[in-house]
Every structure is written in C-alpha cells, then in structure tokens.
Design an enzyme around this catalytic site. Sequence first.
Site, mmCIF file in Angstrom:
data_model
loop_
_atom_site.group_PDB
_atom_site.id
_atom_site.type_symbol
_atom_site.label_atom_id
_atom_site.label_comp_id
_atom_site.label_asym_id
_atom_site.label_seq_id
_atom_site.Cartn_x
_atom_site.Cartn_y
_atom_site.Cartn_z
ATOM 1 N N HIS A 1 0.917 -1.141 0.000
ATOM 2 C CA HIS A 1 0.000 0.000 0.000
ATOM 3 C C HIS A 1 0.952 1.186 0.000
ATOM 4 C CE1 HIS A 1 -3.319 2.538 2.137
ATOM 5 N NE2 HIS A 1 -2.507 3.292 1.429
ATOM 6 N N ASP B 1 -10.181 -3.911 -3.151
ATOM 7 C CA ASP B 1 -9.952 -3.311 -1.831
ATOM 8 C C ASP B 1 -11.295 -3.179 -1.096
ATOM 9 O OD1 ASP B 1 -8.869 -2.138 0.412
ATOM 10 O OD2 ASP B 1 -8.518 -0.187 -0.518
HETATM 11 O O1 DOR Z 1 -9.504 2.752 2.499
HETATM 12 C C1 DOR Z 1 -8.892 1.806 2.963
HETATM 13 N N1 DOR Z 1 -9.455 0.989 3.855
HETATM 14 N N2 DOR Z 1 -7.636 1.604 2.569
HETATM 15 C C2 DOR Z 1 -6.854 0.685 3.173
HETATM 16 O O2 DOR Z 1 -5.732 0.519 2.784
HETATM 17 C C3 DOR Z 1 -7.354 -0.070 4.339
HETATM 18 C C4 DOR Z 1 -8.820 -0.223 4.234
HETATM 19 C C5 DOR Z 1 -9.441 -0.767 5.492
HETATM 20 O O3 DOR Z 1 -8.912 -1.731 6.062
HETATM 21 O O4 DOR Z 1 -10.495 -0.280 5.906
#
Ligand code: DOR
Length: 378
Positions: A156, A261
């Site tokens: 990331h 994601d």
């Molecule tokens: O927006 C995000 N949410 N980006 C991430 O890298 C982690 C993820 C999360 O775990 O909620």
Amino acid sequence: MCIRVEGRAYIGGHFVRIRLGREGCKTVQFSNDYIILPGMVDIHVHFRDWELAHKETLEGGAAAALAGGVVAVGDMPNTKPHIRTAELYKKRLGEGARLPIVYRVHMGVPVDLRELDIARPPTVKVYPEDVAEFGWGHIEALARRCAGLGCTLIFHCEDPAYFKDGERPPEAEMACVEKARRLAWDTEARVHLTHVSLPQTVDIARGWATVDVTPHHLFLDRENCKLGGLCLVNPRLREPGLRKLLLARLAAGLVDIYATDHAPHTPEEKKSDSPPPGICSLDIALSLLLSLWKRGVLTLDDVVRLYSHRPARFLNVNNDIIGGVFTIIKLEEFTVRGEEFAGRCKYTPFEGFRAFGVVVATAVGGKIFFRNGEVYDV
Ligand code: DOR
C-alpha cells in the site's frame, strides 16, 4: 442434487457452446443472453472477522464474493489483531479453509522477521502504518528476507512522511513508489503495488513491479463522489483528470490486475464525524468492469485477464472453466443497489450506478451457487 450447465463460454478468446458438469445430472440450458466466464479472483479484500466481526465476517465476505462471480480472494492482514506472526497467519488460513470459495491471506509485516521462515507466506502486505511504526530500514530487511524466501511484497504505497493534517496527497504515493523502486532494485525482492491511484505510478512501475487498480479509483473522483464518509478511502479519490488518465492506462493494457480493496465498515461508522476509510464493491466489481467492455473501453479479453487470469496466477489458484470454476453472467444492464449486497456491507458510493452483466451463478469447489440462494453440486 447435481446439475449440468449448458451455455456459451468465453474460452481462449472465443465463444463456444459447452456443457459443464457430469453426465446424469439435470441439464440447465442458458441461452445466448448469458455468457460463462472463468471464475474471478480478487487479490485485495478485507473480510475482517475476529474483533472486527461487527464490520464483516469471513462468511459475509465469501457471500459477497460469490454474488460478484468471485471464486478466490486474497484477504488483508490488518485484522484485529494484525496478522504479524506465523501462528496467527496459519490460524487465519485454517479458518478460511471452511469457506465455499478459495481463501488466501497476505501476511502482515512481522516484528520479528524470523516469523517468515516459519510461516513461509507467498505474499507480505506492507502498510504506510508499518513504515511509520518500524521505519524503512525494517521494510528493507523484510524485502531482503522475502527475496531469499521467494515471497512478494505487496505495497500500500503511500509514504507517511507526506501525511499532513489528516490529508494524504498524491505526493505521498509518488514518494513511496520511488522508495519501493530502490528497494526492489537493491534487494531483488518481487514487488506488487496495490490500489494505485495515479497514472504516473502505472508508468513508473513498468519493469520492476506489478500494479493493480480498484473500481473506485477508476470510476469515482473528487467531483463525482460527494457522499462524505462514503467516498473516503485510502489512497484518496483523485481529481477527475487523474482518474481519467488512470482509466486510459487500464484501456491501454498497462495495468496488471483489477482488485476491489473491498473494505467494509458499519454504516454508523461511515456516517460519523470521523469516518474510517474504505469502500465496498466486491458484489459489483465484475459488473463495473463489464460495463467498460459494453462501452468499448475494454475488450472481453481485457476483462478476464485483469480480474481472472492474472490475479489467479498471482494467488496461484485455479480459475479454469473446464475445471468447474466459472461464473454465469446475464448480459443486461442493472442499477446498483447496496441493499442487495450479500455480505454485511450493504451500502456503497456506487449506489444508483448503471452496471452491466448480472451475475446469476458462480461455481467453485464442486458446487454452483445461484443468485436466488439455490446451491447444487456440479
Ligand atoms: O480505504 C482503505 N481501507 N484503505 C486501506 O488501505 C485499508 C482499508 C481498510 O482496512 O479499511
């Protein structure tokens, strides 16, 4: 009861009418209004569970996957507790084995790198928080060890040194990509950059890293997504111009993998004054991608390469139609409704979007799961 599916499958760049399943089972025919595609594979999901089971569970996540034509996932280690030891890694893999889909989890950055020798994970996920907590020196040591063990580092990629007043500017991604490039060069570790949000990242990564992009960075931007917390995600949504250039990279065949994601939080958390970042899209990701095929932006080859063949290779899983791993799509447009999502997460900034291709069934592990809840052996 077992069924045999007969329909039009997309295999090796061609449509062929085939029968899938055993002789003696009841044959279900699908007309040319449907297509059969290889099973989709999503290398970046958050199925939470454990102390975050109020957001999502392994079962809920798997239901969302099946609803979206996805037969295998790579789950992320930022669970509670974070998966940093061989013991937790193996525990999680063991729990995932009970799911109807194929389950993999990426290991988190271990505090003690010897954990890698025991766990032997094919992939390790590096978060900006890991960089902030352990420093780039630890990540470099991790990369050296990974190079020796043959594991891939999934970044990331946002350098936390560039985070300011709660904002995470594009420069954070650009600075991290430069550091990851040096690291790949110096250590010879394999590197994958996940959910890249900038077209420059796709260009710079060529030759030393593979990249994936998310549906939200391709379809949503700071202008067309104005739903407050619902649109909050890391890396942030970008300006429309940057989003369109990222989409152009995808259309030009420069992106390796498409991954969601999928990051569930409760609706209360997302509506609060300090919403956590994350967008849910696993149920509809394939349909969003197919809408780009419908619009002529991508070919069907691109679709199956980005969301099935390449990610299947990345996770080392089977996505083979003939081997019984497939999804059946009805070729029609529909309106995205979060309340119809199958997992715990029933809201999405894609609400009201027109998408193309309704997933009517997904087959994996000797079973076929229909949209209406019916399950048969296949
Ligand atoms: O927006 C995000 N949410 N980006 C991430 O890298 C982690 C993820 C999360 O775990 O909620």
